[in-house]
Each structure stands twice: as structure tokens, then as C-alpha cells.
Write a protein that holds these residues in place. Structure first.
Motif: not given
Length: 147
Positions: A39-40, A64-74
Motif C-alpha cells: 500500500s506504501t 485499518g484497510m488490512l482488517t477491511a481486506g478480510l471482509i473482501s476475502a469473505v
């Protein structure tokens, strides 16, 4: 990663209000370092123990967006799954995620618009009993008729 169902696709014709899917992942130092690289975003609150200790968080936190990425994975792997197109996502960050935390990411079907192939999903992430992220996603779901 631990999840409750195999990966794949649930087409819109088979979705039902109230369907829930989830996964769990322990956030590691390596995850945070890799996210910073991709993400830089090298904010020292994520990477520097000494710096982070003097912040309101009193220690390092995951992006925070790392955590949000888990939503994307689901959404992309389970519900609706492969072939899903993200149209939008709201996020509210409620509490920090720290290196070593086990995050439970969960998605629940809230509304289905069959004519537009749109599905509204409630999204949330928890660490233990603490909600660390909540929001709503709108996606274009795959269809048996078109995909």
C-alpha cells in the motif's frame, strides 16, 4: 485462515436474507509489513514500536484497510464468492487491531435486488467480543443465468 465453508460461488438465485459466512485470521507482524509495502502506507504507528508507544494506541496497530481486506476475502471467496463485483463499502473503525490479534470477519446478507443482481451485506470484524470494524457492502452477485 479458518472459515466456515469451502470457497466458491453462491449465485444470486440461491442467496437468502440472513445467510452468514466468516473467516478468522491471526494478524501477524509480517502481514502488517507486507501491507505497508504493497500500500506504501508506512505510518510508524503500524511499524515502529517506540513511536507507536507514544500514541493514543500505546502500541503498534494493524492498518485499518488490512482488517477491511478480510471482509473482501469473505465476499470474494464465500458470500457470494467467485465472480462477485464490489460496488461499494462503508467502514467504521471501532477499535484497533494489534499484531497477534485473531480477527473474525463476518458477512451477512441483508437485502437482495434480483432485478439488478445487487446484494447488500452487513459486514463486521471482531477481536474476541470487541467489534473492531463494522459497515455495509453492496455487490453485484454472480447469476446462474449470466455467468
Amino acid at each position: 485462515m479458518l472459515d466456515n465453508l469451502p470457497r466458491g460461488t453462491i449465485v444470486i438465485e440461491d442467496l437468502e436474507i440472513g445467510m452468514v459466512r466468516h473467516l478468522q485470521k491471526q494478524v501477524t507482524d509480517r502481514d502488517i509489513e507486507l501491507f505497508a509495502e504493497v500500500s506504501t502506507d508506512r505510518n510508524p504507528v503500524h511499524l515502529d514500536d517506540a513511536y507507536a508507544q507514544d500514541t493514543i494506541f500505546e502500541g503498534r496497530i494493524a492498518h485499518g484497510m488490512l482488517t477491511a481486506g478480510l471482509i473482501s476475502a469473505v465476499i470474494g471467496e464465500q458470500l457470494p464468492g467467485h465472480g462477485t463485483v464490489y460496488l461499494g463499502q462503508t467502514l467504521k473503525f471501532m477499535a484497533p487491531v494489534r499484531p497477534g490479534d485473531m480477527v473474525h470477519a463476518e458477512v451477512e446478507v441483508q437485502a437482495i435486488d434480483h432485478s439488478k443482481r445487487r446484494v447488500t451485506l452487513a459486514t463486521r470484524c471482531l477481536v474476541g467480543d470487541t467489534v473492531v470494524l463494522k459497515g455495509e457492502a453492496v455487490v453485484l452477485a454472480p447469476s446462474r443465468k449470466f455467468d
